[in-house]
Scaffold this active site. Structure first.
Site, PDB file in Angstrom:
ATOM      1  N   LYS A 111     -12.012 -28.739   7.972  1.00 14.21           N
ATOM      2  CA  LYS A 111     -10.701 -29.332   7.743  1.00 14.21           C
ATOM      3  C   LYS A 111      -9.696 -28.418   8.435  1.00 14.21           C
ATOM      4  O   LYS A 111      -9.426 -27.304   7.984  1.00 14.21           O
ATOM      5  CB  LYS A 111     -10.393 -29.442   6.251  1.00 14.21           C
ATOM      6  CG  LYS A 111      -9.071 -30.161   5.988  1.00 14.21           C
ATOM      7  CD  LYS A 111      -8.954 -30.568   4.531  1.00 14.21           C
ATOM      8  CE  LYS A 111      -7.805 -31.545   4.337  1.00 14.21           C
ATOM      9  NZ  LYS A 111      -6.485 -30.941   4.610  1.00 14.21           N
ATOM     10  N   CYS A 150       7.061  13.259  10.784  1.00 12.69           N
ATOM     11  CA  CYS A 150       5.696  12.852  10.429  1.00 12.69           C
ATOM     12  C   CYS A 150       5.380  13.251   8.991  1.00 12.69           C
ATOM     13  O   CYS A 150       5.546  14.418   8.630  1.00 12.69           O
ATOM     14  CB  CYS A 150       4.698  13.492  11.389  1.00 12.69           C
ATOM     15  SG  CYS A 150       2.984  13.195  10.921  1.00 12.69           S
ATOM     16  N   CYS A 174       4.207  10.047  15.917  1.00 11.56           N
ATOM     17  CA  CYS A 174       4.358  11.458  15.607  1.00 11.56           C
ATOM     18  C   CYS A 174       4.148  12.211  16.910  1.00 11.56           C
ATOM     19  O   CYS A 174       3.209  11.947  17.657  1.00 11.56           O
ATOM     20  CB  CYS A 174       3.307  11.866  14.579  1.00 11.56           C
ATOM     21  SG  CYS A 174       2.974  13.633  14.555  1.00 11.56           S
ATOM     22  N   CYS A 192      -1.174  17.847  14.703  1.00 15.69           N
ATOM     23  CA  CYS A 192      -1.063  17.033  13.489  1.00 15.69           C
ATOM     24  C   CYS A 192      -2.464  16.764  12.927  1.00 15.69           C
ATOM     25  O   CYS A 192      -3.301  16.174  13.598  1.00 15.69           O
ATOM     26  CB  CYS A 192      -0.366  15.716  13.813  1.00 15.69           C
ATOM     27  SG  CYS A 192      -0.296  14.572  12.409  1.00 15.69           S
ATOM     28  N   ASP A 242      -6.368 -26.785   9.875  1.00 20.69           N
ATOM     29  CA  ASP A 242      -5.080 -26.574   9.228  1.00 20.69           C
ATOM     30  C   ASP A 242      -3.971 -26.637  10.267  1.00 20.69           C
ATOM     31  O   ASP A 242      -3.458 -25.633  10.733  1.00 20.69           O
ATOM     32  CB  ASP A 242      -5.087 -25.216   8.521  1.00 20.69           C
ATOM     33  CG  ASP A 242      -4.059 -25.153   7.418  1.00 20.69           C
ATOM     34  OD1 ASP A 242      -3.416 -26.190   7.152  1.00 20.69           O
ATOM     35  OD2 ASP A 242      -3.895 -24.078   6.837  1.00 20.69           O
ATOM     36  N   CYS A 290       2.439  16.147   9.291  1.00 24.69           N
ATOM     37  CA  CYS A 290       2.634  17.475   9.880  1.00 24.69           C
ATOM     38  C   CYS A 290       4.097  17.862  10.043  1.00 24.69           C
ATOM     39  O   CYS A 290       4.400  18.986  10.418  1.00 24.69           O
ATOM     40  CB  CYS A 290       1.922  17.563  11.230  1.00 24.69           C
ATOM     41  SG  CYS A 290       2.759  16.640  12.530  1.00 24.69           S
ATOM     42  N   GLU A 334     -17.399 -31.668   8.871  1.00 20.61           N
ATOM     43  CA  GLU A 334     -16.457 -31.113   9.852  1.00 20.61           C
ATOM     44  C   GLU A 334     -15.548 -30.094   9.175  1.00 20.61           C
ATOM     45  O   GLU A 334     -15.312 -30.188   7.983  1.00 20.61           O
ATOM     46  CB  GLU A 334     -15.547 -32.237  10.400  1.00 20.61           C
ATOM     47  CG  GLU A 334     -16.288 -33.416  10.951  1.00 20.61           C
ATOM     48  CD  GLU A 334     -15.414 -34.673  11.075  1.00 20.61           C
ATOM     49  OE1 GLU A 334     -14.178 -34.569  10.978  1.00 20.61           O
ATOM     50  OE2 GLU A 334     -15.998 -35.743  11.255  1.00 20.61           O
ATOM     51  N   TYR A 352     -10.721 -36.497  15.324  1.00 18.74           N
ATOM     52  CA  TYR A 352     -11.687 -36.674  14.238  1.00 18.74           C
ATOM     53  C   TYR A 352     -11.702 -38.065  13.612  1.00 18.74           C
ATOM     54  O   TYR A 352     -12.419 -38.296  12.644  1.00 18.74           O
ATOM     55  CB  TYR A 352     -11.506 -35.619  13.145  1.00 18.74           C
ATOM     56  CG  TYR A 352     -10.091 -35.456  12.629  1.00 18.74           C
ATOM     57  CD1 TYR A 352      -9.419 -36.508  12.009  1.00 18.74           C
ATOM     58  CD2 TYR A 352      -9.441 -34.228  12.742  1.00 18.74           C
ATOM     59  CE1 TYR A 352      -8.139 -36.351  11.533  1.00 18.74           C
ATOM     60  CE2 TYR A 352      -8.148 -34.062  12.264  1.00 18.74           C
ATOM     61  CZ  TYR A 352      -7.493 -35.123  11.664  1.00 18.74           C
ATOM     62  OH  TYR A 352      -6.218 -34.971  11.196  1.00 18.74           O
ATOM     63  N   LYS A 356     -12.091 -28.050  -0.488  1.00 16.29           N
ATOM     64  CA  LYS A 356     -11.187 -26.968  -0.109  1.00 16.29           C
ATOM     65  C   LYS A 356     -11.804 -25.583  -0.331  1.00 16.29           C
ATOM     66  O   LYS A 356     -12.608 -25.385  -1.235  1.00 16.29           O
ATOM     67  CB  LYS A 356      -9.884 -27.067  -0.936  1.00 16.29           C
ATOM     68  CG  LYS A 356      -9.122 -28.376  -0.736  1.00 16.29           C
ATOM     69  CD  LYS A 356      -8.637 -28.502   0.668  1.00 16.29           C
ATOM     70  CE  LYS A 356      -7.200 -28.645   0.932  1.00 16.29           C
ATOM     71  NZ  LYS A 356      -6.089 -28.563   0.194  1.00 16.29           N
TER      72      LYS A 356
HETATM   73  S1  IVH Z   1     -10.075 -37.424   8.478  1.00 13.98           S
HETATM   74  C1  IVH Z   1      -9.865 -41.311   7.104  1.00 13.98           C
HETATM   75  N1  IVH Z   1     -10.959 -35.125   9.336  1.00 13.98           N
HETATM   76  O1  IVH Z   1      -6.507 -33.700   6.438  1.00 13.98           O
HETATM   77  C2  IVH Z   1      -9.487 -39.932   6.874  1.00 13.98           C
HETATM   78  N2  IVH Z   1      -8.772 -35.212   8.381  1.00 13.98           N
HETATM   79  O2  IVH Z   1      -5.834 -35.163   3.814  1.00 13.98           O
HETATM   80  C3  IVH Z   1      -8.521 -39.421   7.869  1.00 13.98           C
HETATM   81  N3  IVH Z   1      -7.597 -33.050   8.435  1.00 13.98           N
HETATM   82  O3  IVH Z   1      -3.891 -35.790   7.358  1.00 13.98           O
HETATM   83  C4  IVH Z   1      -8.510 -37.962   7.992  1.00 13.98           C
HETATM   84  N4  IVH Z   1      -9.200 -31.923   9.438  1.00 13.98           N
HETATM   85  O4  IVH Z   1      -4.298 -33.719   8.775  1.00 13.98           O
HETATM   86  C5  IVH Z   1      -9.928 -35.778   8.751  1.00 13.98           C
HETATM   87  N5  IVH Z   1     -11.863 -33.166  10.202  1.00 13.98           N
HETATM   88  C6  IVH Z   1     -10.848 -33.830   9.615  1.00 13.98           C
HETATM   89  C7  IVH Z   1      -9.643 -33.180   9.270  1.00 13.98           C
HETATM   90  C8  IVH Z   1      -8.632 -33.905   8.637  1.00 13.98           C
HETATM   91  C9  IVH Z   1      -7.975 -31.869   8.941  1.00 13.98           C
HETATM   92  C10 IVH Z   1      -6.319 -33.309   7.765  1.00 13.98           C
HETATM   93  C11 IVH Z   1      -5.490 -34.365   8.407  1.00 13.98           C
HETATM   94  C12 IVH Z   1      -5.217 -35.380   7.343  1.00 13.98           C
HETATM   95  C13 IVH Z   1      -5.536 -34.643   6.099  1.00 13.98           C
HETATM   96  C14 IVH Z   1      -6.105 -35.603   5.097  1.00 13.98           C
END
Ligand code: IVH
Length: 693
Positions: free
Chosen positions: A113, A413, A431, A437, A115, A416, A111, A223, A313
């Site tokens: 991650k 500008c 401008c 120009c 943000d 020109c 999945e 998730y 990451k």
């Molecule tokens: S699973 C059992 N899945 O990452 C594990 N976390 O460092 C529970 N996060 O606090 C988290 N995308 O804010 C999981 N697809 C994803 C995620 C995810 C972002 C974040 C979440 C969590 C942190 C864990």
């Protein structure tokens, strides 16, 4: 239909639309239709308070501002994830799993991650009762009122496997487009802008007043689970659980899938990483979770993180560097864009030397000065931008005063020398030199030759620069008078200026091949279409789609050039501002000269107008609302336009007639309030029959 059954029907339609949009990613109705349902429901609920329901879609902002957030104890703690940065660490993670489970080819749920901000949603017998932040993992803050304003979060679960108790964990985030749109709005309305989508999501959830959160365009993906009572026994893997959450009406990231072994997860990582910039939300890694629950149990936990999952990451998209200078670029419409020249720095694998500062407002907001240490970011767009200044590192003199004054855009500008103007209410300074120009002339030519305009292949920035610099072309029409010898001579002069050896000397005749190709490409563009020419002219605010609409509406250039602002406003989707721009463009003598010169060189087919500018409804603005039995609204719209009407989507004082079909809602109410003439379907059908359509 009785009011209570209509209310129930509208609530269902709105919930279904949310489900289709957020969970199935398959929108069922256009936004404007959604808004119409919402307004009709609001009106009916206001008229019938006896049918009020706290879980109605209208009640998402029902909760009063709080003075502080209550504490919530998570019955199952919210965990964090171990991080991996290098492929080897992922290899070690998979090795450990293979060894301890005895499975030589384990399956992972993979999945993005996301943000944003982790939250937990508690559903009891299918009703959303409480939502909390992660906090320290054991105790978080109750942000239920704020979470209720997020349309992606269902207030009630759907389907027939609704469990007794379910804690759903997931991420609240601000989609990139919503972030940009919010900041545009904030700038225009003197509100504080958000630094990035993550801060946007976090800050919005910490608002004590849910009405503020409701204005922030947040979304949500589930998730993980916390406490769960009554979950179907058949669910044995994480991926099955995610699929089940979707059936309950909870959105799950559409990028989630399963992958086998270390090759599988790394392939996912690379594919997602390559698409990171075009994903509609920010991510900072990929997450791999061992899919089978029995295998997860075998792996267990260390401190606060599972041993069966890891976050891999991506390199940071932000880096620190120094602003060496601030320059200004002049665009096709004269817009001045301040650009920071940077000490070169690697950001997410690319060397960045320039970053846009967007406009004067942005410069003022950031207070970027020459010599400043700044954070540059490569985010949604490919163009890097300055995210913020590191205040503590601003260069200062012995008295502690900054070495450099605040940056101000030039008042003339830089290309020109013409005056720079900023229109009332506009963020952009321009401008005023127009095609006098050289910078604007160059950009106008590049736009004219571009693929979606006249499509002159090979006429890129390099040649356009030289053509303008040496005076071979002043207007776009001049391109068609160029001869091979002009190109060759121009190239010789450019080489001379740059001190490069002329290729003509080195390579003899072959060197003229490119010039022949360019001439051929220019010739090929002589047979074209009206919509391309209209787009290619570079009229401000006339993009491809407006150019198409104009070409279709007028059919030919002369009637378009002859149209005044009022006539232009009759064109569908053209409002007063764009109508004025078009009329002013064609009124300018120098533009008319260019068009005359162009017409001698370029051909396009012309036709009769496809929309009548006369007819029984000429000058009338008509709005269709509600359902029609005898035809679709689109059909009705086409027929009305053929009789000269302008068909619009919203009712205002300028509306001449509102045609109200079955279950017409707020638009009908507004028409009645404004005293606008209202027709029913029978009257419309009779009118069309009378005018033989
Ligand atoms: S699973 C059992 N899945 O990452 C594990 N976390 O460092 C529970 N996060 O606090 C988290 N995308 O804010 C999981 N697809 C994803 C995620 C995810 C972002 C974040 C979440 C969590 C942190 C864990």
């Amino acid at each position: 239909m009785t009011p209570d059954s209509r209310i129930a029907d509208l609530r269902q339609q709105i919930e279904d639309a949310n489900y289709r949009y957020y969970v199935l990613d398959d929108p069922s109705i256009p936004d404007i239709e959604y808004d119409r349902l919402m307004r009709e429901l609001e009106a009916l609920e206001a008229a019938h308070p006896e049918f009020a329901d706290a879980d109605s879609p209208t009640q998402r902002v029902g909760i009063r501002p709080a003075s502080k957030f209550e504490e919530v104890t998570h019955t199952v703690p919210m965990l964090s994830l171990a991080n991996a940065f290098a492929d080897e660490e992922v290899q070690d993670f998979v090795d450990r799993i293979e060894k301890e489970t005895g499975d030589g080819d384990p399956v992972f749920s993979v999945e993005p991650k996301l943000d944003g901000l982790a939250i937990s949603l508690r559903y009891e017998r299918g009703a959303f009762v409480r939502g909390a932040t992660r906090g320290d993992g054991s105790t978080g803050e109750d942000v239920t009122g704020n979470l209720r304003t997020i349309k992606a979060i269902p207030l009630k679960l759907r389907g027939d496997t609704v469990p007794e108790v379910l804690d759903v964990r997931g991420e609240v985030f601000m989609p990139k487009a919503a972030f940009d749109k919010y900041n545009d709005w904030a700038l225009a309305n003197g509100e504080k802008t958000l630094a990035n989508p993550r801060n946007g999501a976090a800050g919005s959830l910490r608002q004590l007043d849910p009405r503020v959160t409701a204005k922030r365009p947040l979304s949500f993906y589930a998730y993980a689970l916390g406490e769960a009572q009554g979950m179907p026994e058949s669910i044995k893997t994480h991926s099955q659980m995610l699929a089940w959450l979707k059936t309950l009406g909870l959105p799950v990231c559409p990028e989630a899938r399963t992958a086998r072994g270390v090759e599988g997860v790394l392939a996912f990582y690379r594919d997602l990483g390559a698409r990171r910039n075009v994903l509609p939300y920010d991510i900072d890694g990929s997450v791999y979770k061992l899919d089978r629950y029995d295998q997860q149990r075998a792996m267990g936990f260390v401190s606060r993180a599972p041993r069966w999952a890891i976050a891999h990451k991506y390199p940071a998209q932000e880096e620190a560097t120094v602003v060496e200078a601030i320059d200004v670029q002049v665009g096709r419409t004269g817009a001045l864009t301040p650009v920071a020249r940077l000490k070169p720095v690697q950001v997410a694998g690319v060397v960045v030397t320039n970053a846009t500062l967007h406009n004067a407002d942005q410069v003022a907001r950031l207070d970027v000065r020459v010599g400043d240490h700044v954070i540059v970011r490569r985010a949604g767009d490919v163009i890097p931008e300055v995210a913020r200044v590191i205040d503590e590192r601003r260069p200062r003199d012995a008295q502690g005063e900054p070495l450099h004054p605040p940056y101000a855009l030039p008042t003339t500008c830089p290309v020109c020398g013409s005056a720079v103007e900023r229109e009332e209410g506009e963020v952009v300074a321009r401008c005023t030199g127009g095609l006098f120009c050289p910078a604007q002339r160059k950009q106008a030519l590049i736009h004219f030759a571009s693929r979606r305009a006249m499509d002159i292949e090979g006429l890129g920035e390099r040649f356009v620069d030289a053509l303008v610099e040496f005076g071979y072309v002043k207007t776009v029409a001049d391109l068609y008078a160029l001869k091979i010898d002009d190109f060759l001579e121009m190239k010789r002069r450019a080489d001379e200026r740059d001190g490069t050896t002329p290729e003509t000397v080195k390579a003899g005749k072959v060197a003229s091949k490119w010039a022949e190709n360019l001439i051929a490409a220019i010739d090929a563009s002589r047979d074209t279409a009206l919509e391309r020419v209209l787009f290619a002219l570079g009229i401000r605010d006339v993009g491809e789609s407006t150019a198409k609409t104009l070409a279709k509406y007028f059919g030919a250039l002369d009637p378009l050039m002859a149209a005044d602002e009022a006539a232009l406003q009759q064109v569908p989707d053209i409002g007063p501002v764009v109508a004025a721009r078009i009329a002013h463009f064609f009124a300018e003598a120098h533009n008319r000269d260019v068009i005359a010169a162009l017409r001698a060189q370029v051909r396009w087919p012309e036709s009769a107008p496809q929309r009548s500018t006369d007819g029984p409804l000429a000058g009338k603005t008509v709005v269709l609302t509600g359902g029609l039995a005898s035809m679709s609204r689109d059909e009705a719209g086409d027929k009305l336009e053929a009789l000269g009407a302008k068909v619009s989507g919203s009712v205002s004082k300028k509306t001449s007639i509102v045609i109200a079909g079955e279950a017409a809602g707020s638009k009908l109410a507004k028409a009645q309030e404004l005293g606008v003439e209202v027709w029913d379907e029978a009257r419309l059908v009779a009118f069309l029959a009378e005018h033989a359509l």
